[in-house]
Motif scaffolding. Structure first.
Motif, PDB file in Angstrom:
ATOM      1  N   SER A  74       0.801  -1.227   0.000  1.00  0.00           N
ATOM      2  CA  SER A  74       0.000   0.000   0.000  1.00  0.00           C
ATOM      3  C   SER A  74       0.832   1.275   0.000  1.00  0.00           C
ATOM      4  CB  SER A  74      -0.944   0.007   1.215  1.00  0.00           C
ATOM      5  OG  SER A  74      -0.198  -0.086   2.416  1.00  0.00           O
ATOM      6  N   ASP A  75       2.149   1.162   0.192  1.00  0.00           N
ATOM      7  CA  ASP A  75       2.990   2.355   0.170  1.00  0.00           C
ATOM      8  C   ASP A  75       4.216   2.079  -0.689  1.00  0.00           C
ATOM      9  OD1 ASP A  75       3.823   4.917   0.652  1.00  0.00           O
ATOM     10  OD2 ASP A  75       4.468   4.577   2.714  1.00  0.00           O
ATOM     11  N   PHE A  76       4.772   3.140  -1.234  1.00  0.00           N
ATOM     12  CA  PHE A  76       5.994   3.021  -2.030  1.00  0.00           C
ATOM     13  C   PHE A  76       7.185   3.389  -1.161  1.00  0.00           C
ATOM     14  CE2 PHE A  76       3.901   7.078  -2.711  1.00  0.00           C
ATOM     15  CZ  PHE A  76       4.894   7.997  -2.435  1.00  0.00           C
ATOM     16  N   ILE A  77       8.359   2.947  -1.568  1.00  0.00           N
ATOM     17  CA  ILE A  77       9.576   3.207  -0.805  1.00  0.00           C
ATOM     18  C   ILE A  77      10.416   4.220  -1.564  1.00  0.00           C
ATOM     19  CG2 ILE A  77      11.681   2.195   0.148  1.00  0.00           C
ATOM     20  CD1 ILE A  77      10.172  -0.430   0.437  1.00  0.00           C
ATOM     21  N   ILE A  98       8.266  -0.028  -5.687  1.00  0.00           N
ATOM     22  CA  ILE A  98       6.895  -0.459  -5.396  1.00  0.00           C
ATOM     23  C   ILE A  98       6.942  -1.944  -5.022  1.00  0.00           C
ATOM     24  CG2 ILE A  98       4.515  -0.467  -6.221  1.00  0.00           C
ATOM     25  CD1 ILE A  98       6.002   2.294  -6.391  1.00  0.00           C
ATOM     26  N   PRO A  99       6.964  -2.269  -3.726  1.00  0.00           N
ATOM     27  CA  PRO A  99       7.103  -3.678  -3.325  1.00  0.00           C
ATOM     28  C   PRO A  99       5.848  -4.496  -3.652  1.00  0.00           C
ATOM     29  CG  PRO A  99       7.658  -2.164  -1.525  1.00  0.00           C
ATOM     30  CD  PRO A  99       6.944  -1.373  -2.566  1.00  0.00           C
ATOM     31  N   PHE A 100       6.074  -5.732  -4.101  1.00  0.00           N
ATOM     32  CA  PHE A 100       4.962  -6.636  -4.358  1.00  0.00           C
ATOM     33  C   PHE A 100       5.377  -8.069  -4.049  1.00  0.00           C
ATOM     34  CE2 PHE A 100       7.276  -6.855  -8.343  1.00  0.00           C
ATOM     35  CZ  PHE A 100       7.144  -8.171  -8.752  1.00  0.00           C
ATOM     36  N   THR A 101       4.378  -8.929  -3.877  1.00  0.00           N
ATOM     37  CA  THR A 101       4.592 -10.363  -3.697  1.00  0.00           C
ATOM     38  C   THR A 101       3.546 -11.113  -4.524  1.00  0.00           C
ATOM     39  OG1 THR A 101       3.156 -10.423  -1.740  1.00  0.00           O
ATOM     40  CG2 THR A 101       5.518 -10.121  -1.350  1.00  0.00           C
ATOM     41  N   ILE A 102       3.791 -12.397  -4.728  1.00  0.00           N
ATOM     42  CA  ILE A 102       2.785 -13.274  -5.329  1.00  0.00           C
ATOM     43  C   ILE A 102       2.386 -14.258  -4.233  1.00  0.00           C
ATOM     44  CG2 ILE A 102       2.236 -14.896  -7.183  1.00  0.00           C
ATOM     45  CD1 ILE A 102       4.440 -13.588  -8.854  1.00  0.00           C
ATOM     46  N   ALA A 219       9.113  -4.019  -7.478  1.00  0.00           N
ATOM     47  CA  ALA A 219      10.194  -4.796  -6.861  1.00  0.00           C
ATOM     48  C   ALA A 219       9.600  -5.932  -6.034  1.00  0.00           C
ATOM     49  CB  ALA A 219      11.062  -3.890  -5.984  1.00  0.00           C
ATOM     50  N   LEU A 220       9.978  -7.148  -6.380  1.00  0.00           N
ATOM     51  CA  LEU A 220       9.495  -8.329  -5.659  1.00  0.00           C
ATOM     52  C   LEU A 220      10.244  -8.470  -4.340  1.00  0.00           C
ATOM     53  CD1 LEU A 220       7.812 -10.979  -5.669  1.00  0.00           C
ATOM     54  CD2 LEU A 220       9.743 -12.063  -6.832  1.00  0.00           C
ATOM     55  N   VAL A 221       9.521  -8.597  -3.251  1.00  0.00           N
ATOM     56  CA  VAL A 221      10.144  -8.770  -1.939  1.00  0.00           C
ATOM     57  C   VAL A 221      10.776 -10.162  -1.875  1.00  0.00           C
ATOM     58  CG1 VAL A 221       9.801  -8.788   0.556  1.00  0.00           C
ATOM     59  CG2 VAL A 221       8.473  -7.218  -0.866  1.00  0.00           C
ATOM     60  N   LEU A 222      12.106 -10.209  -1.746  1.00  0.00           N
ATOM     61  CA  LEU A 222      12.824 -11.479  -1.715  1.00  0.00           C
ATOM     62  C   LEU A 222      13.118 -11.948  -0.301  1.00  0.00           C
ATOM     63  CD1 LEU A 222      15.494 -10.993  -4.543  1.00  0.00           C
ATOM     64  CD2 LEU A 222      13.348 -12.266  -4.676  1.00  0.00           C
TER      65      LEU A 222
END
Length: 447
Positions: A74-77, A98-102, A219-222
């Motif tokens: 919901s927030d950008f870094i 922009i963090p995201f996950t699947i 950007a995918l959170v690793l």
């Protein structure tokens, strides 16, 4: 436990030694004024934040509607120069991750090798461990996000960028175009979307507030790791644990010159392990050290010199990017302000003049050797600041000049003396610690 960094844009402040009051004016006479007003800063930040918030909200809604399991935070870094207190001349460029996950997908990082079977530092593929579950994501599957390669399922970075995120961005723009227009048209933004993987470029214009360019980076959170930062780094009584997030950026091969060393089957599967959280922390360290503030100020001055000389087609200025200069600044922070056995006992950086001296000698050495190693890849001294971190375990260096043509690097070597001419009398090389200078030249600049 502290988060690695706050999430605010940082207004740049110069810091000169008490006996350097006239130095800033002298440098300004040579290269012009690199600062800007607080009002201009507030306007630029407002434009970036307002448009990013609007787009991100629509993007999240479209993701829920069209791509099962894709969860955008919901927030950008905020990141890069506007976040690091390093902007110069005008606050009109901003960068946001922009963090995201699947959700539910189990991924394993796989190191990437080139066609000569050599590991490529910082570059990975993402293998799907629970392959049986990919039918739960029919829209991602249809978009080509899941690709079989030698019997293994990987995430196709190109498909995720081109078919998913660009599609979501276009849908978000379309929704905005259908929204009722306010009676007061002065509140309308005009936004154009470009693409430069892994970045989605946004050109924003407002009739009253002005314009800004924003690099929007999915950007995918690793991973999230806890690192105990040594007390000597923080000038604190105890080691302090900090939380760092690590992201994967969609860095598929999209330039012909890059294709030469990458296997054809891998070129759309490449991700880059992003060090932005750690880079932000490096510049946050400036706030707890006067010497580091001198280095940050020197870096802003060097960025201004590059910008000015770029307009005169100086080839060193064409070669040297903001990231190159910030890399040199991080090496200065490490080698000059972090307690090690390297510097002479009691040595302290005396001001911006000395910091500029180190900058110029470091850059000159890097150009002569045609090598500037990425600070986070293969840096054997990274444990001095980030002990046990993911990046401190990477042993293969990456030369930032490898992205450029050999011809440009060669021309830059002959063009660099102009930098010294422009700053003549404003930097000090007579009182530098030669142990540090020689260490950088002979130990750091080796691949």
């Amino acid at each position: 436990m502290a988060s690695s960094t706050h999430n605010n844009w940082v207004y740049p402040e110069d810091h000169f030694a008490s006996n350097e009051q006239s130095l800033k004016f002298e440098i300004c006479e040579r290269i012009g004024i690199w600062n800007f007003s607080h009002d201009d800063w507030k306007r630029g930040c407002f434009i970036a934040d307002d448009v990013l918030s609007i787009i991100l909200n629509d993007l999240r809604n479209q993701a829920r509607l069209h791509f099962e399991g894709l969860e955008i935070q919901s927030d950008f870094i905020r990141q890069a120069s506007a976040r690091q207190g390093m902007k110069i001349i005008a606050p009109d460029e901003f960068d946001a991750v922009i963090p995201f996950t699947i959700k539910g997908l189990v991924l394993q990082e796989v190191r990437l090798r080139d066609i000569s079977d050599h590991y490529l530092p910082g570059q990975i593929r993402l293998r799907v461990e629970n392959v049986a579950q990919i039918d739960r994501y029919p829209s991602l599957k249809k978009a080509g996000v899941f690709e079989m390669n030698s019997g293994i399922c990987f995430i196709n970075a190109k498909a995720l960028q081109e078919q998913v995120f660009k599609s979501l961005m276009d849908k978000a723009f379309y929704v905005q175009s259908l929204a009722p227009k306010p009676l007061d048209t002065s509140n309308i933004y005009y936004v154009k979307r470009g693409s430069r993987p892994p970045t989605i470029e946004l050109n924003i214009q407002h009739d009253i507030l002005g314009c800004a360019n924003v690099d929007f980076v999915p950007a995918l959170v690793l991973d999230t790791e806890i690192i105990s930062i040594p007390r000597g780094v923080l000038s604190a009584p105890f080691d302090t644990p900090f939380i760092f997030q690590r992201f994967g950026l969609m860095k598929w091969v999209n330039k012909e010159r890059e294709n030469q060393c990458i296997d054809e089957n891998d070129r759309n599967l490449i991700w880059r392990s992003c060090s932005s959280s750690y880079e932000k922390f490096m510049f946050d360290l400036c706030e707890v050290s006067e010497e580091r503030l001198y280095i940050r100020t020197a870096c802003r001055i060097m960025k201004t010199v590059v910008k000015i000389l770029y307009q005169h087609q100086n080839q060193a200025a064409v070669l040297l990017s903001s990231y190159h200069l910030k890399t040199v600044a991080m090496y200065c922070i490490l080698l000059l302000t972090v307690p090690t056995n390297l510097t002479l006992p009691g040595y302290r950086l005396s001001g911006v003049s000395e910091a500029l001296g180190y900058f110029l000698l470091f850059l000159e050495s890097a150009l002569e050797k045609k090598v500037l190693p990425d600070f986070f890849l293969g840096n054997e001294h990274l444990d001095e600041i980030f002990p046990g971190s993911y990046f401190s375990k990477i042993r293969i260096k990456y030369n930032l000049f490898d992205k450029e043509t050999p011809e440009l690097v060669n021309m830059a070597i002959f063009s660099f003396p102009v930098f010294k001419k422009v700053l003549a009398g404003c930097f000090d090389t007579a009182n530098l610690d030669l142990t540090v200078v020689n260490f950088f030249r002979d130990r750091i600049l080796i691949l």
